[in-house]
Design an enzyme around this catalytic site. Structure first.
Site, PDB file in Angstrom:
ATOM      1  N   ASP A  97      -1.802   2.657  -7.636  1.00  0.00           N
ATOM      2  CA  ASP A  97      -1.602   2.991  -6.224  1.00  0.00           C
ATOM      3  C   ASP A  97      -0.899   1.870  -5.460  1.00  0.00           C
ATOM      4  O   ASP A  97      -0.977   0.695  -5.836  1.00  0.00           O
ATOM      5  CB  ASP A  97      -2.962   3.209  -5.546  1.00  0.00           C
ATOM      6  CG  ASP A  97      -3.636   4.497  -5.994  1.00  0.00           C
ATOM      7  OD1 ASP A  97      -3.191   5.089  -6.989  1.00  0.00           O
ATOM      8  OD2 ASP A  97      -4.619   4.885  -5.348  1.00  0.00           O
ATOM      9  N   ASP A  98      -0.302   2.267  -4.350  1.00  0.00           N
ATOM     10  CA  ASP A  98       0.154   1.372  -3.265  1.00  0.00           C
ATOM     11  C   ASP A  98       1.518   0.714  -3.502  1.00  0.00           C
ATOM     12  O   ASP A  98       1.973  -0.076  -2.687  1.00  0.00           O
ATOM     13  CB  ASP A  98      -0.874   0.273  -2.927  1.00  0.00           C
ATOM     14  CG  ASP A  98      -2.188   0.836  -2.428  1.00  0.00           C
ATOM     15  OD1 ASP A  98      -2.273   2.068  -2.247  1.00  0.00           O
ATOM     16  OD2 ASP A  98      -3.127   0.051  -2.223  1.00  0.00           O
ATOM     17  N   HIS A 148       1.166   9.073  -1.822  1.00  0.00           N
ATOM     18  CA  HIS A 148       0.037   8.264  -1.340  1.00  0.00           C
ATOM     19  C   HIS A 148       0.207   7.954   0.155  1.00  0.00           C
ATOM     20  O   HIS A 148      -0.243   6.930   0.624  1.00  0.00           O
ATOM     21  CB  HIS A 148      -0.051   6.980  -2.173  1.00  0.00           C
ATOM     22  CG  HIS A 148      -1.354   6.236  -2.043  1.00  0.00           C
ATOM     23  ND1 HIS A 148      -2.577   6.854  -2.119  1.00  0.00           N
ATOM     24  CD2 HIS A 148      -1.628   4.911  -1.836  1.00  0.00           C
ATOM     25  CE1 HIS A 148      -3.537   5.945  -1.978  1.00  0.00           C
ATOM     26  NE2 HIS A 148      -2.987   4.757  -1.787  1.00  0.00           N
ATOM     27  N   HIS A 152      -0.150   4.655   4.763  1.00  0.00           N
ATOM     28  CA  HIS A 152      -1.428   4.219   4.180  1.00  0.00           C
ATOM     29  C   HIS A 152      -2.529   4.107   5.239  1.00  0.00           C
ATOM     30  O   HIS A 152      -3.352   3.194   5.218  1.00  0.00           O
ATOM     31  CB  HIS A 152      -1.277   2.888   3.424  1.00  0.00           C
ATOM     32  CG  HIS A 152      -2.298   2.736   2.327  1.00  0.00           C
ATOM     33  ND1 HIS A 152      -3.483   2.058   2.505  1.00  0.00           N
ATOM     34  CD2 HIS A 152      -2.316   3.175   1.049  1.00  0.00           C
ATOM     35  CE1 HIS A 152      -4.179   2.092   1.376  1.00  0.00           C
ATOM     36  NE2 HIS A 152      -3.495   2.756   0.486  1.00  0.00           N
ATOM     37  N   TYR A 189      -7.853   5.070   0.427  1.00  0.00           N
ATOM     38  CA  TYR A 189      -9.313   4.833   0.493  1.00  0.00           C
ATOM     39  C   TYR A 189     -10.106   6.031  -0.035  1.00  0.00           C
ATOM     40  O   TYR A 189     -11.317   6.114   0.157  1.00  0.00           O
ATOM     41  CB  TYR A 189      -9.750   4.517   1.938  1.00  0.00           C
ATOM     42  CG  TYR A 189      -8.780   3.586   2.631  1.00  0.00           C
ATOM     43  CD1 TYR A 189      -8.715   2.232   2.279  1.00  0.00           C
ATOM     44  CD2 TYR A 189      -7.876   4.061   3.585  1.00  0.00           C
ATOM     45  CE1 TYR A 189      -7.797   1.380   2.890  1.00  0.00           C
ATOM     46  CE2 TYR A 189      -6.957   3.216   4.196  1.00  0.00           C
ATOM     47  CZ  TYR A 189      -6.925   1.877   3.843  1.00  0.00           C
ATOM     48  OH  TYR A 189      -6.011   1.050   4.438  1.00  0.00           O
ATOM     49  N   HIS A 243      -4.208  -0.784  -8.994  1.00  0.00           N
ATOM     50  CA  HIS A 243      -3.207  -1.016  -7.942  1.00  0.00           C
ATOM     51  C   HIS A 243      -2.113  -1.942  -8.459  1.00  0.00           C
ATOM     52  O   HIS A 243      -2.410  -3.069  -8.863  1.00  0.00           O
ATOM     53  CB  HIS A 243      -3.880  -1.623  -6.713  1.00  0.00           C
ATOM     54  CG  HIS A 243      -4.926  -0.732  -6.108  1.00  0.00           C
ATOM     55  ND1 HIS A 243      -6.192  -0.618  -6.625  1.00  0.00           N
ATOM     56  CD2 HIS A 243      -4.858   0.121  -5.057  1.00  0.00           C
ATOM     57  CE1 HIS A 243      -6.879   0.262  -5.907  1.00  0.00           C
ATOM     58  NE2 HIS A 243      -6.093   0.735  -4.944  1.00  0.00           N
TER      59      HIS A 243
HETATM   60 NI    NI Z   1      -4.024   2.916  -1.511  1.00  0.00          NI
END
Ligand code: NI
Length: 280
Positions: A97-98, A148, A152, A189, A243
């Site tokens: 993620d991210d 995603h 965020h 989250y 991540h």
């Molecule tokens: Ni995230």
């Protein structure tokens, strides 16, 4: 006039060769370069000294490799949320993620490539717009892209139109960058109300993808802890959360992947996991 010899290749292409090799007698009594060398060595094979400079190409990965997982990626079904795949096959989906991150994501892609592992990247739309070339590389190397959100933010506080905008802007950024559409989403989250999950499923056809293994790598417990938590938590059908913006997470991945491969796990993407689930 120069004579040329025409050769026909198996592909049907015609090529013309220069005249010097075309016919005996063309060069009369002159002993050319070729003639001189054949008279010097006769019919004996030419002996060459050992080529001490040659080195075979480096064998990049002597370790375990994920097999080619040519599984279908088309899935259907009515479930709006998935946290795992089937438990009767040793398949796991690694999710990151991210990203994309300008340094850590390319380093992770190198690690994945040497092991033939395909993963799923839940990218943030604003990062996609900043690093579209990395998104293109992710797609080109056979990985899957998921949505995603663009900013965020915690989605539970957003109105429906704000939620749609987060999904839409990110999908558009991914299509602009790599000409593919994401097929699943993961909420930042892990926070998304049930009615919001239904909304993104009906409006964007995205199932909400949660996870079944969480090493809490974002708290930076160190690579060896991330590795042991993933190994301890791994199970058939696991969706593993990590991540790719944290360098220590990337440091943990070579050992993590090798541990899971040696335990017999095979890596597939989230869509492949869902497609198998749909068939069951
Ligand atoms: Ni995230």
């Amino acid at each position: 006039m120069k004579r040329r010899k025409i050769l026909t290749l198996s592909s049907g292409t015609l090529i013309a060769l220069p005249a010097c090799s075309s016919k005996k007698g063309d060069e009369g009594s002159k002993v050319g370069k070729h003639g001189a060398s054949s008279s010097r060595f006769g019919n004996q094979p030419v002996r060459l000294g050992a080529n001490t400079q040659y080195r075979p190409p480096a064998y990049v990965n002597k370790g375990l490799r994920n097999p080619n997982m040519n599984l279908p990626t088309q899935f259907s079904g009515k479930s709006v949320t998935h946290s795992r795949g089937l438990s009767n096959q040793p398949y796991v989906a690694m999710t990151f993620d991210d990203g994309p991150h300008p340094k850590n994501t390319p380093r992770l892609l190198d690690i994945l490539r040497t092991r033939n592992i395909k993963a799923t990247f839940y990218v943030i739309g604003s990062n996609v717009d900043r690093y579209p070339h990395i998104v293109r590389r992710i797609v080109a190397e056979g990985h899957e892209i998921g949505n995603h959100t663009y900013t965020h933010r915690k989605l539970t506080a957003l109105s429906n139109s704000e939620l749609r905008s987060e999904m839409r802007r990110t999908e558009d950024a991914i299509v602009r960058a790599a000409a593919v559409k994401p097929r699943t989403m993961r909420p930042p989250y892990g926070a998304l109300l049930q009615r919001q999950r239904s909304l993104v499923f009906s409006d964007f056809t995205y199932p909400t993808i949660m996870w079944s293994v969480d090493p809490n790598d974002w708290k930076r417990p160190g690579p060896s802890v991330v590795r042991s938590r993933i190994l301890r938590g791994a199970h058939n059908g696991a969706i593993i959360l990590a991540h790719d913006l944290h360098a220590p997470t990337i440091d943990a991945m070579p050992g993590t992947f090798d541990d899971l491969l040696s335990k017999g796990y095979q890596f597939i993407t989230v869509s492949q996991l869902l497609a198998l689930k749909g068939q069951a």
